[in-house]
Design a protein around this motif. Structure first.
Motif, mmCIF file in Angstrom:
data_model
loop_
_atom_site.group_PDB
_atom_site.id
_atom_site.type_symbol
_atom_site.label_atom_id
_atom_site.label_comp_id
_atom_site.label_asym_id
_atom_site.label_seq_id
_atom_site.Cartn_x
_atom_site.Cartn_y
_atom_site.Cartn_z
ATOM 1 N N ASP A 128 2.967 6.163 -0.904
ATOM 2 C CA ASP A 128 1.551 5.857 -0.730
ATOM 3 C C ASP A 128 1.318 4.962 0.490
ATOM 4 O OD1 ASP A 128 -1.147 6.079 -1.352
ATOM 5 O OD2 ASP A 128 -1.141 4.378 -2.729
ATOM 6 N N GLY A 129 2.027 5.264 1.570
ATOM 7 C CA GLY A 129 1.816 4.558 2.828
ATOM 8 C C GLY A 129 2.611 3.284 3.018
ATOM 9 N N ALA A 130 3.476 2.919 2.052
ATOM 10 C CA ALA A 130 4.290 1.715 2.235
ATOM 11 C C ALA A 130 5.265 1.894 3.395
ATOM 12 C CB ALA A 130 5.047 1.386 0.955
ATOM 13 N N ASP A 159 5.488 3.673 7.055
ATOM 14 C CA ASP A 159 4.563 4.247 8.038
ATOM 15 C C ASP A 159 5.135 4.022 9.435
ATOM 16 O OD1 ASP A 159 2.442 4.972 9.710
ATOM 17 O OD2 ASP A 159 0.927 4.237 8.311
ATOM 18 N N GLY A 169 -1.822 4.397 11.001
ATOM 19 C CA GLY A 169 -2.144 5.397 9.980
ATOM 20 C C GLY A 169 -1.352 6.670 10.165
ATOM 21 N N ASP A 229 4.353 -4.902 6.195
ATOM 22 C CA ASP A 229 3.562 -4.118 5.246
ATOM 23 C C ASP A 229 2.458 -3.408 6.025
ATOM 24 O OD1 ASP A 229 1.831 -3.123 3.319
ATOM 25 O OD2 ASP A 229 2.005 -4.870 2.016
ATOM 26 N N GLU A 239 -0.139 -1.964 5.126
ATOM 27 C CA GLU A 239 -1.489 -2.187 4.592
ATOM 28 C C GLU A 239 -2.088 -3.487 5.101
ATOM 29 O OE1 GLU A 239 -3.921 -2.399 0.328
ATOM 30 O OE2 GLU A 239 -1.742 -2.142 0.346
ATOM 31 N N THR A 240 -1.288 -4.541 5.141
ATOM 32 C CA THR A 240 -1.799 -5.845 5.563
ATOM 33 C C THR A 240 -1.494 -6.159 7.026
ATOM 34 O OG1 THR A 240 0.238 -7.020 4.953
ATOM 35 C CG2 THR A 240 -1.432 -6.705 3.219
#
Length: 344
Positions: A117-119, A121, A156, A270, A272-273
């Protein structure tokens, strides 16, 4: 890349085979070590072979050629690499022809990104560089929120599109791809496949801690490897595992990091962050059939933290081992699939 070193590994010799009707002997085999620098670290190949200097030299040259091919394709430290050429293209919306190896790595990375889930990338490269873990110089200060938000906006993996035949990549917005979390694993696989094609029946390939085993050592002994205790000061063993025709990779925050004003910043970002991971997972080890997937999955699980990663690895029936910082020392967790590899 400098010349390889070839030498016998530590005292492993196969016994002769005795037949009842007289004695017949197999040629003596030893474990030979071929090693050298690569990718800012070192590679080591242990080969079970007869004492054949010409063959050993030829294999050593072939290994170097394989590693050079991977480096010239996937390095972000080389401006002339295939990957660097794509990263500097202004308009990446057009198909950019790539080699089959680069296609395979990008396809594996995309698969791991979806699983995690994108962890994981590979487009997080600009953020890695911003924190000072890429080919650019390390910053004097920690990135501020504005700089981080600006760079993170371009991240992304979903914007990347792959074409299998002929191999090509494109992106709906400009990306900088960093394969440092998976290319070493692919290089291990590439060397292993080269050796198998050359008729080597037993070997262990290791690059910077990522390994792949094939066959057995003399005496029909499996390859035994250590899962390290995640401490900076020394190399200590946490667990011993046995491998035969599998690959193993470990990701942790205890080797590659820096500190600013007493705060530790890990090289694992990460996506995401856009910040270095801060949870209590110190290291994760993954065992699967090939090192490309082991390398990428270990990074993904390291980003996720042990609880989420443990749940995902168990659901996928993957062999994974987690070392977590607890209040009174390290705590360990393993998936059911990992148990069969541990030596008591």
């Amino acid at each position: 890349m400098t010349s390889s070193v070839i030498r016998p590994a530590l005292a492993v010799v196969a016994a002769a085979i005795m037949a009842l009707a007289g004695c017949s002997f197999e040629p003596e085999k030893k474990v030979w070590e071929i090693s050298g620098p690569v990718f800012g670290t070192r590679y080591t190949v242990d080969l079970v072979l007869e004492n054949d200097p010409d063959r050993l030299r030829n294999l050593a040259d072939g290994i170097k050629a394989v590693l050079e091919t991977v480096d010239s394709s996937m390095s972000t430290w080389r401006p002339d690499s295939e990957l660097s050429r794509f990263n500097t293209v202004e308009d990446q919306s057009e198909w950019f022809p790539i080699s089959q190896p680069l296609y395979e790595v990008l396809a594996a990375a995309h698969n791991i990104s979806k699983l995690s889930d994108g962890a994981f990338d590979v487009t997080v490269g600009p953020v890695v560089n911003l924190w000072g873990f890429g080919p650019e110089a390390r910053p004097d200060t920690v990135p501020d929120d504005a700089a981080l938000a600006s760079v993170l906006a371009s991240v992304g993996y979903e914007t990347l599109e792959l074409r299998e035949e002929p191999p090509a990549v494109r992106s709906s917005k400009r990306q900088y791809i960093d394969l440092s979390a998976i290319a070493k694993g692919y290089a291990v696989d590439a060397v292993a496949e080269y050796l198998a094609a050359e008729g080597a029946n037993a070997f262990l390939v290791e690059i910077g801690g990522e390994v792949r085993a094939h066959g057995r050592k003399p005496g029909e002994q499996p390859w035994r490897l250590a899962v390290e205790e995640p401490v900076e000061q020394a190399r200590q063993v946490n667990r011993i595992v046995v491998l035969e025709d599998q690959a193993m990779a470990t990701s942790g925050d205890y080797r590659n990091y820096y500190e600013v004003n007493g705060r530790r910043f890990s090289h694992t970002i990460d996506p995401e962050t856009g910040r270095p991971i801060k949870h209590k997972l110190a290291s994760v080890t993954v065992i699967v059939e090939n090192c490309t997937m082991a390398d990428g999955l270990a990074t993904a699980f390291n980003v996720m933290g042990h609880e989420k990663a443990m749940a995902l690895a168990t659901r996928l029936n993957l062999a994974a081992y987690f070392i977590v910082r607890g209040e009174s020392g390290f705590e360990t967790y393993q998936t059911p699939a990992f148990s069969s590899y541990i030596v008591d």
